[in-house]
Design a protein around this motif. Structure first.
Motif, short mmCIF file in Angstrom:
data_model
loop_
_atom_site.label_atom_id
_atom_site.label_comp_id
_atom_site.label_asym_id
_atom_site.label_seq_id
_atom_site.Cartn_x
_atom_site.Cartn_y
_atom_site.Cartn_z
N ASP A 98 0.84 -1.20 0.00
CA ASP A 98 0.00 0.00 0.00
C ASP A 98 0.88 1.25 0.00
OD1 ASP A 98 -2.00 1.86 0.24
OD2 ASP A 98 -2.39 1.48 2.36
N CYS A 113 5.35 6.81 0.93
CA CYS A 113 5.04 5.98 2.09
C CYS A 113 4.67 4.58 1.61
CB CYS A 113 3.88 6.57 2.88
SG CYS A 113 4.28 8.11 3.73
N GLU A 115 3.50 0.67 2.96
CA GLU A 115 3.00 -0.15 4.07
C GLU A 115 2.68 -1.55 3.58
OE1 GLU A 115 0.22 1.61 6.94
OE2 GLU A 115 0.25 3.42 5.69
N CYS A 116 3.05 -2.54 4.38
CA CYS A 116 2.72 -3.93 4.12
C CYS A 116 2.97 -4.72 5.38
CB CYS A 116 3.52 -4.49 2.94
SG CYS A 116 5.31 -4.54 3.22
N ASN A 117 2.70 -6.01 5.34
CA ASN A 117 3.00 -6.91 6.45
C ASN A 117 4.06 -7.90 6.01
OD1 ASN A 117 1.15 -5.75 8.23
ND2 ASN A 117 -0.51 -7.09 7.56
N PRO A 132 3.71 -5.68 10.95
CA PRO A 132 3.49 -4.43 10.19
C PRO A 132 4.82 -3.79 9.81
CG PRO A 132 2.07 -4.52 12.12
CD PRO A 132 3.04 -5.65 12.26
N TYR A 133 4.93 -3.41 8.53
CA TYR A 133 6.17 -2.82 8.01
C TYR A 133 5.78 -1.52 7.32
CZ TYR A 133 10.56 -2.37 5.42
OH TYR A 133 11.75 -1.91 4.89
N LYS A 134 6.30 -0.40 7.80
CA LYS A 134 5.98 0.91 7.23
C LYS A 134 7.25 1.72 7.09
CE LYS A 134 3.08 5.02 7.87
NZ LYS A 134 2.02 5.66 8.69
N ARG A 135 7.46 2.27 5.89
CA ARG A 135 8.62 3.11 5.63
C ARG A 135 8.16 4.39 4.94
NH1 ARG A 135 10.30 0.39 8.84
NH2 ARG A 135 12.25 -0.82 8.95
N ARG A 136 8.80 5.50 5.34
CA ARG A 136 8.48 6.82 4.77
C ARG A 136 9.77 7.46 4.30
NH1 ARG A 136 8.41 11.92 7.33
NH2 ARG A 136 7.10 13.48 6.26
#
Length: 253
Positions: A98, A113, A115-117, A132-136
């Motif tokens: 996402d 941004c 987002e994924c798992n 949960p994996y989120k990078r910006r």
């Protein structure tokens, strides 16, 4: 009688050990397999982050050239460039990535941004929950080369639609001074040219806002300190490309 009891107890004990082994061994194996998969999963996350950084750098140049690029295009290209071996660590595969939180509308910055798992190898098959994996990633729009990048020509600094060029990147005319003012007194304030302040068309600053923001050089008041109208993009260009621009009265003497 006593021998029969001992025999029954031994059989019960062996049966108990068999049941415990049947229950504990699969749990132990799954736990061990998960621990072994954590390192490759983290490496996959690092490669995904590196791809995101590369995409932001490329977009910074593309947007500076005036290209309009959609988030869906960036996402498709990022997925296409990602290593195929990383897909098995993403819950739901690459299609589950996402990037709806990204922003490409800011004239000065690129914000991506992702987002994924992430799941360990074969984690979905064993019903393991994804992490949960989120990078910006935020990158400044490319604004020209640094002074001295080419040895055979000097560089000067300009702003968008400016009529002057600057020899000094730290010239006070290039720096915006933002003031916080009260809506009650905005009608009496004047900019450096003697003009009145009007509502910003971008953030739609209103006199009902608790605080307003202005600059001495501008003629708009803003309701948000993060409004893009309060940002100034400075580019470095060769002297030969200054065209009809005149030197700055302060740093160009």
């Amino acid at each position: 009688m006593r021998e029969n009891i001992r025999t029954i107890f031994r059989k019960y004990r062996r049966g108990s050990l068999t049941v415990e082994a049947a229950v504990v061994l699969p749990i132990f194996m799954v736990s061990l397999f998960t621990l072994v998969s954590v390192l490759p999963m983290n490496l996959a996350g690092m490669r995904i982050q590196a791809s995101l950084l590369t995409a932001a750098e490329e977009l910074a140049v593309s947007c500076a050239d005036g290209h309009n690029i959609s988030i869906s295009t960036v996402r498709d290209e990022l997925i296409g460039n990602a290593a195929r071996e990383d897909e098995k660590y993403i819950e739901g595969g690459m299609e589950a990535v996402d990037m709806s939180g990204s922003c490409l509308d800011d004239p000065e910055y690129i914000e991506l941004c992702l987002e994924c798992n992430l799941v360990p190898l074969m984690g979905e098959r064993f019903g393991l929950l994804g992490v949960p994996y989120k990078r910006r990633c935020v990158s400044h729009i490319w604004c020209g080369y640094e002074n001295g990048f080419f040895q055979d020509e000097d560089y000067v600094y300009i702003t968008k639609d400016s009529e002057v060029y600057h020899l000094d990147r730290d010239c006070s005319h290039l720096k915006l001074t933002v003031r916080e003012v009260s809506p009650d007194g905005i009608s009496t304030l004047r900019n450096n040219s003697g003009g009145k302040y009007r509502p910003c068309e971008i953030c739609h600053g209103s006199l009902s806002d608790g605080k307003l923001y202005i600059t001495p050089e501008g003629d708009r008041y803003h309701g948000s300190i993060t409004c893009s109208g309060l940002k100034r993009t400075v580019r470095a260009i060769p002297v030969s490309e200054t065209g009809d621009r005149r030197p700055c009265s302060r740093c160009g003497r």
